[in-house]
Design an enzyme around this catalytic site. Structure first.
Site, PDB file in Angstrom:
ATOM      1  N   HIS A 165       0.771  -1.120   0.151  1.00 51.49           N
ATOM      2  CA  HIS A 165       0.262  -0.076   0.032  1.00 51.49           C
ATOM      3  C   HIS A 165       0.906   1.160  -0.087  1.00 51.49           C
ATOM      4  CE1 HIS A 165      -2.904   2.758   1.270  1.00 51.49           C
ATOM      5  NE2 HIS A 165      -3.997   2.070   1.262  1.00 51.49           N
ATOM      6  N   ARG A 221      -5.463  10.487  -1.112  1.00 56.29           N
ATOM      7  CA  ARG A 221      -5.030  10.614  -2.561  1.00 56.29           C
ATOM      8  C   ARG A 221      -5.931  10.814  -3.523  1.00 56.29           C
ATOM      9  NH1 ARG A 221      -2.525   6.258  -4.592  1.00 56.29           N
ATOM     10  NH2 ARG A 221      -3.327   4.916  -3.176  1.00 56.29           N
TER      11      ARG A 221
END
Ligand SMILES: Cc1cc2nc3c(=O)[nH]c(=O)nc-3n(C[C@H](O)[C@H](O)[C@H](O)COP(=O)(O)OP(=O)(O)OC[C@H]3O[C@@H](n4cnc5c(N)ncnc54)[C@H](O)[C@@H]3O)c2cc1C
Ligand code: HEM
Ligand code: SF4
Ligand code: F3S
Ligand code: FES
Lengths: 119, 586, 110, 253
Positions: B242, B264
């Site tokens: 991740h 994000r």
């Protein structure tokens, strides 16, 4: 052991808990004191003179304090109890904690007023 | 410690692990099995309170119409996995997810987010061509596991909590599984549980990396046991990272934990130590590129920066307005604040972090393995995801296959009349293995674990090379050998975490070796596996998957061609006029 | 250990007592201005059905209410349980009731 | 932090043995250190036999709660600087649950009560039925939503003095779960829930002391949930709203 006590104190120092313990202690003391009160009153039949001497004694500070302590406890406990019932039965929303704290403060204030007026 | 010190316990169906796979297996076994069947749930932690299913944030992938179809879900899964998935498994996953979500919603009582019109809310994770992910805020796993846990706790299934499985014990002729050796962690005593069918759902967990997301109880025990039992393991090189794990220093367990993907997506920027935004140097989509791409971007940036004081990169949200960040990402902001970081107003240091393990035991679509009596589901099973797991397919996989395992075991044990006798020689071996450190001079285990994690991160991490992995292999051997010299204080074996740290590291060393060897065997770059010496992905038509197994005491890795049973590279199951994506572009 | 019935009983008696206590308190404060005496009390209450009912209701409510209250406290703080707890509660209630009844009788009809 | 070590006092021993004792360790202070990190340091460096429990390390699993200076907390999400008093901290096993060893408690009683409070979804339909539409703006959904994120960490259970004194009391988390289900339009167990929370360990034992709400690390409000149960059971007591038929309408579509 000191540390332990300090720990316990920390965990409970919030208004709702203090309100709870105040209510419980006042209820307990009331329950202990009320029989005494009843006993005193019932002297009215059995021994009126006795009651009078006793009532005279109410002028002495100690007894006065005790009698009025009862009044005080009753007031504290009653407002505390009404607070509990309001808290449980009225669907509070949002900032209830502050509100409840406020209510207990006010009830305490009124109780003290009673007390002061009495003494 | 001798064989006679092992307590014996019998059951009909034994389930190891209480993640999505284990809990669903328990429920389904109970629904499908004949009355009177004894079902036992053994787990390394507390039921429902360990493992990673509980930590699922984003949600659960399932095609529920509105244009989305099982075919589309399937194609996304195959393409996301770069044509390596076992297609029958992937298909079953997508197809059964539809049933499982109705089960979760209707029978288990999960409380998923809704649209204004009352229908289930679905969103799109990266790599998906439809709004497909069902969720409960960003705490989906807690909701799913809490509800499942309640059902299981109320179901009367026998509980063996804080029981750690340490060895699969076959019959003397090796034809089937007889039972599982465990440590009752609370007392430190050994217990052999015999069962007609055993489900292994211990959830893999790539925690041999310096930065990792899974819960502390996951240390590859299941795969290490399967390896020793001679089972073939596939795709073992495939470790998903991740991109944004919290970097809070090596003294805190907070390090490595996930800062959510949505940051994000919402416009969070990644910034290096010289204050530069860098992701556009690696991909047109910048920070919004897929997990593997962003992880590699960050990793490359970290390598460029040689100052060990400044290890990670930063995620910065403040340009979106601290108050709006605080509101939109309440949980994340609070979590950061608890560990001393201001996500809303300041930048927070992040690193890629090992998240999910695509590799696992080879199983059929009914979770059966090569060893009769052993079933594997969830993250322990390989095949469904190929080289890359889509966000949202992990929990779908564990719940779908857990349920299937429960049903299959219930059906299979009907024809099994009696429990099998364990092979005492293997039992003795497994016992000796577990008590090995108890007779040696106690030393700290932690530095060795750190050593393994450091070298796996450096040599077998986000970007790999042959020489790096060979160096890694030597390093693993070194750690592994040293571990055998390290002892554990045996004055009190009850709840002795240090003993379990030792055993954890034992499993991690064994599987690290397999990961590295599989990584060496794959001489191309696919999905999560990236080799800078073989950056090319190779021809999709010629896709092969790796198969590792223990032969004697040597790990060997072979390659086998992927069977394109449902669709061939270049083809699709979608109708010709189907749009590429149903996700509205912002 | 408190179930719905005891809970309701305690609340209902509490609600009943609240106005009674208020009236009683106000009167007491008013009365004590000049000091208390037997004659004064009896003068007010003797032979009055209203006061009999007033205090009668109060002591019944108080007996029930505080018996339940003390039961809770005895359970939580002292750990009395089972049948003993019920006996305790009934004993408290009865004692309070008898003492109270005697007092009410004394100040009204005796 | 003024000095670079912390004096950590840990309560040791197991429930059955009479050897309950405290031990004090000097733990090096670091930036970004949680209480769990401090406990882990002791086990990893100073005393390998120290027992405790954790799993997720980020406030999701609810298995790491302990008493920290007398206050129940998630240790994984409590920064040590928040609890230090003169560079010391005292850590004990979670209150109101049997101790297995040192800082690890047996959480079974907590979960047994969860189940006893009917804290389990009551199914009306099956996997063969379509997924129902649910109006999320409705009052009951909001009520249910308020408590849904409980991670069953037992912090509230440990904070409550009523739980301490009353072995039967189901406790705040279990009752809050019951309240959530009562409000969940999908749940079909109204009768059962109300019966379960009206029994001798039920919601009426709660004195509204509020420690549950004050200490819930998730900022949930079990106290108000329990008050909700008291109201509903009271309505039932007065024969008002008669069970069934109240929850239709919203779910089916
Ligand atoms: C932070 C995080 C976020 C994630 N988010 C998502 C997401 O949004 N969507 C998604 O689809 N997937 C997500 N995943 C992946 C998902 O969690 C996993 O794919 C899935 O939950 C695995 O389920 P499982 O049942 O196989 O294993 P787990 O849920 O991990 O359970 C494993 C169980 O086995 C037990 N166990 C381990 N070893 C032993 C042993 N030796 N003996 C006995 N028991 C043992 C463990 O204690 C545990 O109970 C996420 C993972 C993490 C870590
Ligand atoms: C005047 C009106 C009164 C009101 C409104 C009232 C209200 C209440 C309430 C609501 C409770 C329950 C508290 C809880 O469960 O936490 C309670 C408890 C109690 N009451 Fe009263 N009460 C009153 C009078 C009295 C009197 C006169 C006595 C004594 C004779 C008394 C003794 C008690 C006791 C001992 C308890 C138990 C306390 C506890 O459980 O913490 N109350 N009261
Ligand atoms: S209500 Fe809060 S404190 Fe209680 S168990 Fe749930 S999350 Fe923990
Ligand atoms: S602390 Fe306990 S008494 Fe009630 S309000 Fe919370 S459950
Ligand atoms: S370790 Fe999971 S909540 Fe703390």
């Amino acid at each position: 052991m000191g540390g332990y006590l300090r720990m316990k104190a920390l965990a409970r120092s919030h208004p709702l808990w203090l309100a709870y313990i105040l209510h419980r202690v006042s209820g307990l003391l009331l329950a202990l004191f009320l029989p005494v009160h009843f006993w005193v009153l019932s002297m009215a039949i059995t021994n009126p003179q006795g009651l009078d001497t006793l009532l005279l004694l109410t002028d002495s500070v100690a007894v006065k304090l005790a009698e009025f302590g009862l009044v005080f406890l009753l007031a504290v406990h009653m407002f505390g109890g009404l607070r509990v019932m309001a808290l449980e039965w009225l669907p509070w929303t949002g900032s209830q904690k502050t509100l409840i704290a406020l209510v207990s403060a006010v009830s305490f204030f009124i109780a003290t007023l009673f007390f002061l007026r009495a003494v | 410690m001798q064989l006679t010190d092992i307590e014996r316990h019998d059951t009909d169906i034994l389930i190891l692990g209480s993640g999505g796979a284990g809990l669903f297996a328990a429920l389904h076994a109970q629904q499908s099995a004949d009355a009177g069947t004894k079902i036992t749930l053994a787990v390394k932690g507390l039921i429902g309170k360990c493992g990673c299913t509980r930590m699922v944030q984003g949600g659960y992938n399932v095609a529920l119409g509105g244009g989305d179809t099982v075919e589309r879900h399937f194609m996304d899964t195959i393409e996301g996995g770069k044509w390596l998935p076992d297609q029958d498994m992937a298909w079953r996953l997508c197809e059964q997810a539809v049933v499982r979500i109705r089960e979760l919603e209707n029978e288990i009582g999960c409380f998923f987010d809704r649209n204004a019109d009352g229908t289930l809310h679905q969103k799109a994770f990266a790599g998906q061509t439809a709004d497909r992910t069902v969720h409960k805020g960003d705490l989906t796993g807690i909701e799913i596991i809490n509800r499942l846990m309640e059902k299981v706790l109320a179901s009367g299934v026998e509980k063996m909590q804080e029981h750690r499985a340490i060895g699969l014990i076959p019959t003397a002729d090796g034809s089937a599984l007889a039972g599982v050796l465990m440590i009752d962690m609370r007392t430190g005593k050994f217990r052999l549980v015999r069962a007609k069918a055993v489900l292994m759902a211990t959830g893999g967990g790539p925690t041999m990396y310096k930065y990792h997301t899974p819960s502390g109880d996951k240390t590859m025990d299941g795969l290490a046991m399967a390896l020793r039992a001679g089972l073939p393991l596939r795709d073992m090189e495939m470790v998903q990272f991740h991109p944004t794990g919290l970097l809070a220093g090596e003294h805190t367990r907070m390090t490595g934990t996930v800062l959510e993907e949505g940051l994000r997506g919402a416009g969070g920027q990644l910034i290096n130590h010289s204050g530069q935004r860098f992701m556009f140097d690696y991909d047109d989509k910048g920070e919004r590129a897929t997990r593997d791409v962003v992880s590699r971007g960050i990793y490359a940036e970290m390598r460029k920066n040689n100052n060990p004081e400044n290890e990670g990169v930063f995620i910065s949200m403040s340009h979106l307005g601290p108050d709006s960040v605080r509101q939109k990402f309440k949980g994340m902001v609070k979590r950061c604040a608890d560990s001393g970081f201001d996500l809303a107003g300041d930048k927070v240091e992040v690193v890629p972090t090992a998240h999910y393990f695509m590799g696992g035991v080879i199983v059929d679509v009914n979770t059966r393995t090569a060893l009769e009596g052993l079933y594997v589901a969830g993250e322990d099973a390989g095949g469904a995801h190929g080289s890359n797991r889509l966000g949202g397919n992990g929990v779908a996989n564990s719940t779908v296959y857990g349920g299937i395992a429960g049903d299959t075991m219930a059906a299979d044990i009907r024809s099994i009349k009696s429990l099998r006798e364990p092979d005492n020689a293997i039992l003795e071996e497994e016992l000796a293995r577990a008590i090995h450190p108890l007779s040696r001079k106690p030393q700290l285990v932690l530095p060795l674990r750190k050593q393994l994690q450091e070298l796996m991160w450096d040599d077998v991490g986000v970007i790999r090379t042959k020489s790096g992995m060979q160096q890694g292999l030597a390093g693993i051997k070194n750690v592994s050998d040293t571990l055998m010299e390290i002892g554990v204080d045996d004055s009190n074996l009850a709840f002795n975490l240090t003993w379990h740290d030792w055993l954890n590291l034992r499993s991690l060393c064994d599987i690290s070796e397999v990961v590295t060897k599989a990584g060496l065997a794959r001489e191309n770059s696919r999905g999560a596996h990236h080799r800078s010496d073989f950056p090319d992905s190779g021809q999709m038509q010629d896709s092969e998957f790796t198969v590792a197994r223990l032969e004697g005491d040597k790990v060997t890795v072979n390659r086998e061609p992927v069977q394109f049973t449902l669709v061939r590279p270049g083809e699709t199951l979608l109708p010709a006029d189907a749009p590429d994506t149903l996700v509205a572009t912002v | 250990m408190l179930d719905l019935r005891l809970y309701m009983l305690q609340r209902i008696t509490a609600l009943l007592m609240a106005p009674l206590v208020l009236v009683h308190l106000i009167i007491m404060i008013y009365a004590i201005q000049g000091g208390l005496s037997t004659a004064e009390i009896l003068g007010r209450t003797q032979g009055s059905l209203i006061w009999f009912l007033f205090y009668g209701t109060f002591i019944i409510a108080a007996a029930i209410h505080s018996a339940i209250g003390l039961r809770t406290i005895a359970f939580e703080w002292i750990g009395i349980k089972g049948p003993l707890l019920t006996v305790f509660m009934l004993a408290v209630g009865l004692t309070l009731f008898l003492l109270g009844a005697r007092a009410v009788w004394a100040v009204t009809y005796a | 932090m003024s000095s670079n070590t912390i004096a950590v006092t840990v309560h040791r021993g197991s429930g059955t043995s009479k050897e309950l004792r405290t031990e004090t360790f000097d733990v090096p202070a670091y930036d970004n250190q949680t209480v769990l990190d401090v406990v882990s340091w002791i086990q990893q460096h100073a005393d390998p036999t120290l027992s405790y429990r954790f799993a997720c390390r980020v406030g999701m699993c609810g298995s790491c709660a302990m008493m920290v200076n007398g206050v129940p907390r998630w240790t994984c999400r409590t920064h040590i600087s928040k609890v230090l008093l003169d560079n010391t901290v005292e850590i004990a096993p979670l209150r109101n649950l049997p101790v297995i060893k040192d800082l690890a408690v047996d959480m079974d009683p907590f979960f047994d009560k969860w189940v006893a409070a009917e804290g389990v979804h009551h199914t009306a339909v099956t996997r063969d039925d379509p997924i129902r539409e649910i109006d999320t703006s409705g009052e009951s959904r909001q009520q249910a939503d308020a408590g849904i994120e409980c991670i069953n960490c037992s912090v509230c259970f440990a904070a409550c003095d009523t739980v301490a004194g009353n072995a039967d009391y189901l406790g705040p988390a279990a009752l809050q779960r019951a309240w959530t289900l009562l409000n969940d339009t999908k749940d079909d167990g109204r009768e059962k829930i109300l019966a379960a929370v009206s029994g001798k360990g039920g919601c009426h034992n709660c004195h509204s002391m509020g420690s549950c709400t004050v200490y819930c690390p998730n900022e949930l409000d079990p106290m108000s949930a329990i008050a909700g149960l008291k109201r509903e059971t009271m309505k039932q007591f007065f024969g008002g709203r008669k069970s069934t038929a109240t929850k239709q309408g919203q779910g089916d579509a």
